[in-house]
Structures are given as C-alpha cells and as structure tokens.
Design a protein around this motif. Structure first.
Motif, PDB file in Angstrom:
ATOM      1  N   MET A   1     -51.022  18.705 -19.979  1.00  0.00           N
ATOM      2  CA  MET A   1     -49.593  18.769 -20.423  1.00  0.00           C
ATOM      3  C   MET A   1     -49.130  19.779 -19.365  1.00  0.00           C
ATOM      4  O   MET A   1     -49.648  21.320 -19.324  1.00  0.00           O
ATOM      5  CB  MET A   1     -48.939  19.209 -21.358  1.00  0.00           C
ATOM      6  CG  MET A   1     -48.808  17.236 -22.368  1.00  0.00           C
ATOM      7  SD  MET A   1     -48.044  18.288 -24.304  1.00  0.00           S
ATOM      8  CE  MET A   1     -49.988  18.339 -25.046  1.00  0.00           C
ATOM      9  N   ARG A   2     -47.822  20.738 -18.485  1.00  0.00           N
ATOM     10  CA  ARG A   2     -47.321  21.133 -17.602  1.00  0.00           C
ATOM     11  C   ARG A   2     -45.952  21.956 -18.222  1.00  0.00           C
ATOM     12  O   ARG A   2     -45.134  21.287 -19.495  1.00  0.00           O
ATOM     13  CB  ARG A   2     -47.174  21.172 -16.522  1.00  0.00           C
ATOM     14  CG  ARG A   2     -48.664  20.625 -15.924  1.00  0.00           C
ATOM     15  CD  ARG A   2     -48.220  19.766 -14.751  1.00  0.00           C
ATOM     16  NE  ARG A   2     -46.958  19.358 -14.402  1.00  0.00           N
ATOM     17  CZ  ARG A   2     -47.135  18.131 -13.881  1.00  0.00           C
ATOM     18  NH1 ARG A   2     -47.269  18.010 -12.533  1.00  0.00           N
ATOM     19  NH2 ARG A   2     -46.057  17.032 -13.797  1.00  0.00           N
ATOM     20  N   TRP A   3     -45.450  23.028 -18.128  1.00  0.00           N
ATOM     21  CA  TRP A   3     -44.763  23.700 -19.121  1.00  0.00           C
ATOM     22  C   TRP A   3     -43.560  22.961 -18.476  1.00  0.00           C
ATOM     23  O   TRP A   3     -42.260  22.946 -19.002  1.00  0.00           O
ATOM     24  CB  TRP A   3     -44.799  25.390 -18.695  1.00  0.00           C
ATOM     25  CG  TRP A   3     -43.599  25.976 -18.787  1.00  0.00           C
ATOM     26  CD1 TRP A   3     -42.585  26.641 -18.333  1.00  0.00           C
ATOM     27  CD2 TRP A   3     -43.206  26.510 -20.107  1.00  0.00           C
ATOM     28  NE1 TRP A   3     -41.252  27.374 -18.883  1.00  0.00           N
ATOM     29  CE2 TRP A   3     -41.946  27.379 -20.259  1.00  0.00           C
ATOM     30  CE3 TRP A   3     -43.893  26.540 -21.118  1.00  0.00           C
ATOM     31  CZ2 TRP A   3     -41.930  27.607 -21.567  1.00  0.00           C
ATOM     32  CZ3 TRP A   3     -43.264  27.707 -22.763  1.00  0.00           C
ATOM     33  CH2 TRP A   3     -42.329  27.905 -22.747  1.00  0.00           C
ATOM     34  N   TYR A   9     -35.811  19.919 -25.965  1.00  0.00           N
ATOM     35  CA  TYR A   9     -35.384  20.049 -26.863  1.00  0.00           C
ATOM     36  C   TYR A   9     -37.088  20.518 -26.659  1.00  0.00           C
ATOM     37  O   TYR A   9     -38.025  20.087 -28.231  1.00  0.00           O
ATOM     38  CB  TYR A   9     -35.581  18.166 -27.665  1.00  0.00           C
ATOM     39  CG  TYR A   9     -34.654  17.824 -27.246  1.00  0.00           C
ATOM     40  CD1 TYR A   9     -33.137  18.688 -28.028  1.00  0.00           C
ATOM     41  CD2 TYR A   9     -34.468  17.268 -26.388  1.00  0.00           C
ATOM     42  CE1 TYR A   9     -31.956  18.070 -27.781  1.00  0.00           C
ATOM     43  CE2 TYR A   9     -32.872  16.276 -26.011  1.00  0.00           C
ATOM     44  CZ  TYR A   9     -31.502  16.914 -27.057  1.00  0.00           C
ATOM     45  OH  TYR A   9     -29.944  16.274 -26.995  1.00  0.00           O
ATOM     46  N   GLY A  10     -37.755  20.581 -25.899  1.00  0.00           N
ATOM     47  CA  GLY A  10     -38.932  21.122 -26.493  1.00  0.00           C
ATOM     48  C   GLY A  10     -40.538  20.344 -26.499  1.00  0.00           C
ATOM     49  O   GLY A  10     -41.205  20.820 -26.621  1.00  0.00           O
ATOM     50  N   HIS A  11     -40.177  19.192 -26.161  1.00  0.00           N
ATOM     51  CA  HIS A  11     -40.755  18.181 -25.902  1.00  0.00           C
ATOM     52  C   HIS A  11     -41.574  17.329 -24.814  1.00  0.00           C
ATOM     53  O   HIS A  11     -40.258  17.686 -23.775  1.00  0.00           O
ATOM     54  CB  HIS A  11     -40.879  16.740 -26.662  1.00  0.00           C
ATOM     55  CG  HIS A  11     -39.442  16.147 -26.940  1.00  0.00           C
ATOM     56  ND1 HIS A  11     -38.788  16.500 -27.779  1.00  0.00           N
ATOM     57  CD2 HIS A  11     -39.366  15.055 -26.203  1.00  0.00           C
ATOM     58  CE1 HIS A  11     -37.137  15.635 -27.116  1.00  0.00           C
ATOM     59  NE2 HIS A  11     -38.098  14.576 -26.294  1.00  0.00           N
ATOM     60  N   TYR A  65     -42.299   5.424 -28.038  1.00  0.00           N
ATOM     61  CA  TYR A  65     -41.938   6.635 -28.347  1.00  0.00           C
ATOM     62  C   TYR A  65     -42.189   6.794 -30.016  1.00  0.00           C
ATOM     63  O   TYR A  65     -41.312   6.335 -31.038  1.00  0.00           O
ATOM     64  CB  TYR A  65     -41.030   7.067 -27.826  1.00  0.00           C
ATOM     65  CG  TYR A  65     -40.427   7.603 -26.726  1.00  0.00           C
ATOM     66  CD1 TYR A  65     -41.970   8.167 -25.684  1.00  0.00           C
ATOM     67  CD2 TYR A  65     -39.819   6.199 -26.331  1.00  0.00           C
ATOM     68  CE1 TYR A  65     -41.948   8.283 -24.492  1.00  0.00           C
ATOM     69  CE2 TYR A  65     -39.741   6.541 -24.108  1.00  0.00           C
ATOM     70  CZ  TYR A  65     -41.007   7.439 -23.694  1.00  0.00           C
ATOM     71  OH  TYR A  65     -40.749   7.082 -21.972  1.00  0.00           O
ATOM     72  N   VAL A  66     -43.626   6.637 -30.068  1.00  0.00           N
ATOM     73  CA  VAL A  66     -43.549   6.618 -32.067  1.00  0.00           C
ATOM     74  C   VAL A  66     -43.015   8.613 -32.480  1.00  0.00           C
ATOM     75  O   VAL A  66     -42.511   8.141 -33.705  1.00  0.00           O
ATOM     76  CB  VAL A  66     -44.981   6.190 -32.542  1.00  0.00           C
ATOM     77  CG1 VAL A  66     -45.136   6.593 -33.576  1.00  0.00           C
ATOM     78  CG2 VAL A  66     -45.130   5.241 -31.541  1.00  0.00           C
ATOM     79  N   LYS A  67     -43.254   9.109 -31.912  1.00  0.00           N
ATOM     80  CA  LYS A  67     -43.682  10.353 -32.701  1.00  0.00           C
ATOM     81  C   LYS A  67     -43.270  11.387 -30.908  1.00  0.00           C
ATOM     82  O   LYS A  67     -43.626  11.098 -30.177  1.00  0.00           O
ATOM     83  CB  LYS A  67     -44.161  10.999 -32.577  1.00  0.00           C
ATOM     84  CG  LYS A  67     -44.191  12.390 -33.587  1.00  0.00           C
ATOM     85  CD  LYS A  67     -45.746  12.974 -34.488  1.00  0.00           C
ATOM     86  CE  LYS A  67     -45.390  14.122 -35.101  1.00  0.00           C
ATOM     87  NZ  LYS A  67     -45.125  15.115 -34.363  1.00  0.00           N
ATOM     88  N   THR A  68     -42.452  12.325 -31.154  1.00  0.00           N
ATOM     89  CA  THR A  68     -42.662  13.343 -29.727  1.00  0.00           C
ATOM     90  C   THR A  68     -43.860  13.804 -29.184  1.00  0.00           C
ATOM     91  O   THR A  68     -44.164  14.150 -30.957  1.00  0.00           O
ATOM     92  CB  THR A  68     -40.746  14.228 -30.418  1.00  0.00           C
ATOM     93  OG1 THR A  68     -41.059  14.754 -31.401  1.00  0.00           O
ATOM     94  CG2 THR A  68     -40.031  13.932 -30.729  1.00  0.00           C
ATOM     95  N   LEU A  69     -44.031  14.038 -27.835  1.00  0.00           N
ATOM     96  CA  LEU A  69     -44.810  14.456 -28.168  1.00  0.00           C
ATOM     97  C   LEU A  69     -44.523  16.506 -27.606  1.00  0.00           C
ATOM     98  O   LEU A  69     -43.493  16.678 -26.750  1.00  0.00           O
ATOM     99  CB  LEU A  69     -45.612  14.033 -27.131  1.00  0.00           C
ATOM    100  CG  LEU A  69     -47.032  15.082 -26.248  1.00  0.00           C
ATOM    101  CD1 LEU A  69     -47.909  14.712 -27.378  1.00  0.00           C
ATOM    102  CD2 LEU A  69     -47.507  13.612 -25.095  1.00  0.00           C
ATOM    103  N   GLN A  97     -51.681  10.259 -27.915  1.00  0.00           N
ATOM    104  CA  GLN A  97     -52.229  11.418 -28.871  1.00  0.00           C
ATOM    105  C   GLN A  97     -51.552  12.823 -28.746  1.00  0.00           C
ATOM    106  O   GLN A  97     -52.087  13.345 -27.312  1.00  0.00           O
ATOM    107  CB  GLN A  97     -53.172  10.840 -29.694  1.00  0.00           C
ATOM    108  CG  GLN A  97     -53.382   9.232 -29.597  1.00  0.00           C
ATOM    109  CD  GLN A  97     -54.730   9.681 -30.848  1.00  0.00           C
ATOM    110  OE1 GLN A  97     -56.247   9.817 -29.929  1.00  0.00           O
ATOM    111  NE2 GLN A  97     -55.116   8.428 -31.286  1.00  0.00           N
ATOM    112  N   ASP A  98     -50.718  13.318 -30.093  1.00  0.00           N
ATOM    113  CA  ASP A  98     -50.737  15.016 -29.808  1.00  0.00           C
ATOM    114  C   ASP A  98     -52.564  15.577 -29.591  1.00  0.00           C
ATOM    115  O   ASP A  98     -52.904  14.528 -30.812  1.00  0.00           O
ATOM    116  CB  ASP A  98     -50.466  15.380 -31.195  1.00  0.00           C
ATOM    117  CG  ASP A  98     -50.158  16.778 -30.743  1.00  0.00           C
ATOM    118  OD1 ASP A  98     -51.254  17.731 -30.741  1.00  0.00           O
ATOM    119  OD2 ASP A  98     -49.148  17.566 -31.124  1.00  0.00           O
ATOM    120  N   PRO A  99     -52.668  16.574 -29.132  1.00  0.00           N
ATOM    121  CA  PRO A  99     -53.904  17.046 -28.735  1.00  0.00           C
ATOM    122  C   PRO A  99     -54.697  17.913 -29.494  1.00  0.00           C
ATOM    123  O   PRO A  99     -55.362  18.022 -30.160  1.00  0.00           O
ATOM    124  CB  PRO A  99     -54.151  17.810 -27.459  1.00  0.00           C
ATOM    125  CG  PRO A  99     -53.037  17.902 -26.726  1.00  0.00           C
ATOM    126  CD  PRO A  99     -52.469  16.763 -27.842  1.00  0.00           C
TER     127      PRO A  99
END
Length: 141
Positions: A1-3, A9-11, A65-69, A97-99
C-alpha cells in the motif's frame, strides 16, 4: 500500500483495490507476453507463455467491499486462486486482507478469456492450460 492509495477517508481507494488485484494476478500468473521481463517468477507461468498474438483479457470484475482497508504502510495480504475453468475462459478469485488484523476486506473475482489479437475472437483453453490451472482451484485461506 502506498500513501497515495488513500482517499479522503483514510482508507484505500476502490480504484487502487483494482490495481492491487491486477498486481496479485500478475505475480501469480506472470505478465502478458511483450510486457517486459518478469521481476519474479510467477507461481503459474500462464500469461507469459501464451502464443504470439494472443491477449489475456478481463471480461468482468466483481468486487465486494467487506470492510474498509486502512492504510498501513505495509503490503496488504492478497490470496489468489482459480475458480471455474470453462471451455474458453476461467475465473480468478481474490481475498484481500488487512496486513495487521488479517480481517477480510475485499472479496473479488475476475472472469478472463484469451483472445486472438488479429481477429478479436475468443480462443478455447488448451488442455495444457486447463491442466496448469487445475491445481490452483482450491482456496485455502
């Protein structure tokens, strides 16, 4: 993931999610012929071993989209496996998945077909291509 992958919203933005799916697909199955040399040997050298004049094209994407990443400054975990293998196409499934938390964030699939570049016609999968894909049809999260 990159900035820069974040939205206001930050995701991670949905457009970047599709890019992540693409990167996972290329890492798993190799780059298309003519796209340069692969940096890492793919798990299944499928796309870079098709005949000259054959394109691997996405027919359809389905993304849930199950949950925001959230942005984590470390790579997300992306699992890739093969779904249905048909006569002239197949499905690639993804779980992002969220790392950090390992929570499921995105469930997606891409329907893919090989197309003759000159005629635009869909090509049937060869028995060798089907055989190469078969071991990757079981999802083991």
């Amino acid at each position: 993931m990159r900035w820069g992958d974040m939205d206001a919203y930050g995701h991670i933005n949905n457009v970047q999610i599709v890019r992540m799916l693409e990167e996972a697909r290329i890492a798993a199955f190799g780059p298309p012929r003519g796209a340069g040399l692969p940096g890492v040997e793919p798990h299944v050298p499928l796309f870079n071993e098709v005949a000259e004049g054959t394109m691997a094209l996405i027919v359809d994407h389905r993304i849930r989209y199950v949950k925001t990443l959230e942005y984590r400054n470390v790579p997300a975990v992306v699992q890739v496996w093969i779904g249905a293998i048909k006569g002239a196409s197949f499905d690639i499934h993804y779980l992002v998945q969220d790392p950090v938390t390992r929570e499921d964030c995105v469930k997606a699939s891409s329907h893919l077909a090989f197309v003759d570049e000159a005629t635009g016609r869909v090509l049937r999968l060869s028995p060798e291509q089907k055989e190469r894909l078969q071991p990757f049809t079981e999802h083991k999260p």
